[in-house]
Design a protein around this motif. Structure first.
Motif, PDB file in Angstrom:
ATOM      1  N   LEU A 132      50.278  37.133  53.320  1.00  0.00           N
ATOM      2  CA  LEU A 132      50.519  36.551  51.997  1.00  0.00           C
ATOM      3  C   LEU A 132      49.964  37.463  50.901  1.00  0.00           C
ATOM      4  N   GLU A 133      48.852  38.123  51.172  1.00  0.00           N
ATOM      5  CA  GLU A 133      48.281  39.067  50.202  1.00  0.00           C
ATOM      6  C   GLU A 133      49.242  40.212  49.915  1.00  0.00           C
ATOM      7  N   GLN A 134      49.971  40.643  50.939  1.00  0.00           N
ATOM      8  CA  GLN A 134      50.946  41.715  50.758  1.00  0.00           C
ATOM      9  C   GLN A 134      52.133  41.245  49.912  1.00  0.00           C
ATOM     10  N   LEU A 135      52.476  39.976  50.028  1.00  0.00           N
ATOM     11  CA  LEU A 135      53.637  39.445  49.308  1.00  0.00           C
ATOM     12  C   LEU A 135      53.321  39.092  47.863  1.00  0.00           C
ATOM     13  N   ILE A 136      52.093  38.726  47.592  1.00  0.00           N
ATOM     14  CA  ILE A 136      51.748  38.263  46.244  1.00  0.00           C
ATOM     15  C   ILE A 136      51.771  39.419  45.230  1.00  0.00           C
ATOM     16  N   ALA A 137      51.478  40.641  45.664  1.00  0.00           N
ATOM     17  CA  ALA A 137      51.443  41.785  44.742  1.00  0.00           C
ATOM     18  C   ALA A 137      52.787  42.012  44.044  1.00  0.00           C
ATOM     19  N   PRO A 138      53.907  42.088  44.779  1.00  0.00           N
ATOM     20  CA  PRO A 138      55.173  42.273  44.067  1.00  0.00           C
ATOM     21  C   PRO A 138      55.530  41.070  43.185  1.00  0.00           C
ATOM     22  N   LEU A 139      55.139  39.881  43.586  1.00  0.00           N
ATOM     23  CA  LEU A 139      55.396  38.692  42.750  1.00  0.00           C
ATOM     24  C   LEU A 139      54.586  38.763  41.454  1.00  0.00           C
ATOM     25  N   ARG A 140      53.365  39.285  41.559  1.00  0.00           N
ATOM     26  CA  ARG A 140      52.527  39.464  40.375  1.00  0.00           C
ATOM     27  C   ARG A 140      53.092  40.573  39.487  1.00  0.00           C
ATOM     28  N   ASN A 141      53.515  41.673  40.097  1.00  0.00           N
ATOM     29  CA  ASN A 141      54.098  42.783  39.336  1.00  0.00           C
ATOM     30  C   ASN A 141      55.377  42.375  38.617  1.00  0.00           C
ATOM     31  N   ALA A 142      56.116  41.442  39.197  1.00  0.00           N
ATOM     32  CA  ALA A 142      57.354  40.947  38.582  1.00  0.00           C
ATOM     33  C   ALA A 142      57.060  39.860  37.543  1.00  0.00           C
ATOM     34  N   MET A 143      55.772  39.585  37.327  1.00  0.00           N
ATOM     35  CA  MET A 143      55.303  38.589  36.368  1.00  0.00           C
ATOM     36  C   MET A 143      55.817  37.178  36.669  1.00  0.00           C
ATOM     37  N   LEU A 144      55.897  36.871  37.976  1.00  0.00           N
ATOM     38  CA  LEU A 144      56.236  35.511  38.392  1.00  0.00           C
ATOM     39  C   LEU A 144      54.969  34.703  38.645  1.00  0.00           C
ATOM     40  N   VAL A 145      53.890  35.408  39.020  1.00  0.00           N
ATOM     41  CA  VAL A 145      52.592  34.761  39.198  1.00  0.00           C
ATOM     42  C   VAL A 145      51.537  35.553  38.430  1.00  0.00           C
ATOM     43  N   LYS A 146      50.450  34.877  38.124  1.00  0.00           N
ATOM     44  CA  LYS A 146      49.315  35.576  37.520  1.00  0.00           C
ATOM     45  C   LYS A 146      48.082  35.260  38.339  1.00  0.00           C
ATOM     46  N   SER A 147      47.169  36.212  38.350  1.00  0.00           N
ATOM     47  CA  SER A 147      45.960  36.031  39.147  1.00  0.00           C
ATOM     48  C   SER A 147      44.780  35.726  38.235  1.00  0.00           C
ATOM     49  N   VAL A 148      43.856  34.965  38.802  1.00  0.00           N
ATOM     50  CA  VAL A 148      42.611  34.626  38.111  1.00  0.00           C
ATOM     51  C   VAL A 148      41.489  35.053  39.035  1.00  0.00           C
ATOM     52  N   ARG A 149      40.608  35.894  38.525  1.00  0.00           N
ATOM     53  CA  ARG A 149      39.504  36.409  39.330  1.00  0.00           C
ATOM     54  C   ARG A 149      38.316  35.461  39.301  1.00  0.00           C
ATOM     55  N   GLY A 150      37.449  35.656  40.264  1.00  0.00           N
ATOM     56  CA  GLY A 150      36.205  34.901  40.275  1.00  0.00           C
ATOM     57  C   GLY A 150      36.111  33.943  41.441  1.00  0.00           C
ATOM     58  N   ALA A 151      34.983  33.259  41.496  1.00  0.00           N
ATOM     59  CA  ALA A 151      34.693  32.353  42.605  1.00  0.00           C
ATOM     60  C   ALA A 151      35.740  31.247  42.727  1.00  0.00           C
ATOM     61  N   TYR A 152      36.257  30.781  41.612  1.00  0.00           N
ATOM     62  CA  TYR A 152      37.261  29.716  41.633  1.00  0.00           C
ATOM     63  C   TYR A 152      38.632  30.270  41.260  1.00  0.00           C
ATOM     64  N   GLY A 153      38.827  31.543  41.563  1.00  0.00           N
ATOM     65  CA  GLY A 153      40.074  32.222  41.222  1.00  0.00           C
ATOM     66  C   GLY A 153      41.179  31.941  42.212  1.00  0.00           C
ATOM     67  N   GLY A 154      42.283  32.578  41.958  1.00  0.00           N
ATOM     68  CA  GLY A 154      43.451  32.415  42.817  1.00  0.00           C
ATOM     69  C   GLY A 154      44.687  32.792  42.031  1.00  0.00           C
ATOM     70  N   TYR A 155      45.775  32.113  42.308  1.00  0.00           N
ATOM     71  CA  TYR A 155      47.051  32.428  41.667  1.00  0.00           C
ATOM     72  C   TYR A 155      47.669  31.186  41.069  1.00  0.00           C
ATOM     73  N   MET A 156      48.445  31.419  40.010  1.00  0.00           N
ATOM     74  CA  MET A 156      49.188  30.355  39.349  1.00  0.00           C
ATOM     75  C   MET A 156      50.539  30.937  38.932  1.00  0.00           C
ATOM     76  N   LEU A 157      51.481  30.060  38.698  1.00  0.00           N
ATOM     77  CA  LEU A 157      52.779  30.521  38.211  1.00  0.00           C
ATOM     78  C   LEU A 157      52.606  31.106  36.814  1.00  0.00           C
ATOM     79  N   ALA A 158      53.316  32.180  36.542  1.00  0.00           N
ATOM     80  CA  ALA A 158      53.246  32.814  35.226  1.00  0.00           C
ATOM     81  C   ALA A 158      54.221  32.171  34.252  1.00  0.00           C
ATOM     82  N   LYS A 159      55.178  31.409  34.794  1.00  0.00           N
ATOM     83  CA  LYS A 159      56.168  30.699  33.986  1.00  0.00           C
ATOM     84  C   LYS A 159      56.299  29.288  34.533  1.00  0.00           C
TER      85      LYS A 159
END
Length: 139
Positions: free
Chosen positions: A42-69
């Motif tokens: 899943l980590e390998q798949l999330i990078a292209p989704l993030r680069n395509a601006m479909l998801v955004k990442s949040v860093r930190g202890a309570y971080g993760g991913y959310m939809l960018a739209k």
């Protein structure tokens, strides 16, 4: 056209994020655990989704991913194209008979139409009514 695990798991990630919209960032670890998938994959798949601006990442202890739209603004076609490349179930040859070339174009357009008119919101909120018939075609 066969959708690989990249496309299938990519849709799974995106649907999981859409279903949990409003809950803040979602970790890939929790998605991997919920759907019994490899977190590393899943980590390998999330990078292209993030680069395509479909998801955004949040860093930190309570971080993760959310939809960018909004989920209604992302189509299955958007996700599949990012992970699988152009949608082309059949290669159209210029020197092919016009009738066959026209058939291949119709098939390509039908697949694109379904993918581009199915939103992430449709997928995330899908309710199975048990009416779908399943066919297996061997060519």
């Amino acid at each position: 056209m066969k959708i690989s695990t990249k496309g299938r798991y990519g849709l799974t990630i995106m649907m999981a994020l859409a279903k949990r919209t409003g809950e803040g960032p979602i970790s890939l670890k929790s998605i991997a655990k919920e759907y019994d998938l490899s977190e590393h994959y899943l980590e390998q798949l999330i990078a292209p989704l993030r680069n395509a601006m479909l998801v955004k990442s949040v860093r930190g202890a309570y971080g993760g991913y959310m939809l960018a739209k909004e989920a209604k603004d992302i189509t299955a076609g958007d996700i599949i194209r990012v992970l699988e490349g152009p949608i082309s179930p059949v290669e159209v040859m210029d020197d092919e008979e016009p009738a066959k070339r026209n058939l291949w174009i119709k098939i390509r357009d039908a697949v694109k139409d379904v993918l581009d008119n199915t939103t992430l919101d449709d997928l995330a909120n899908y309710e199975d009514k048990g009416e779908q018939e399943y066919y297996m075609f061997y060519i």
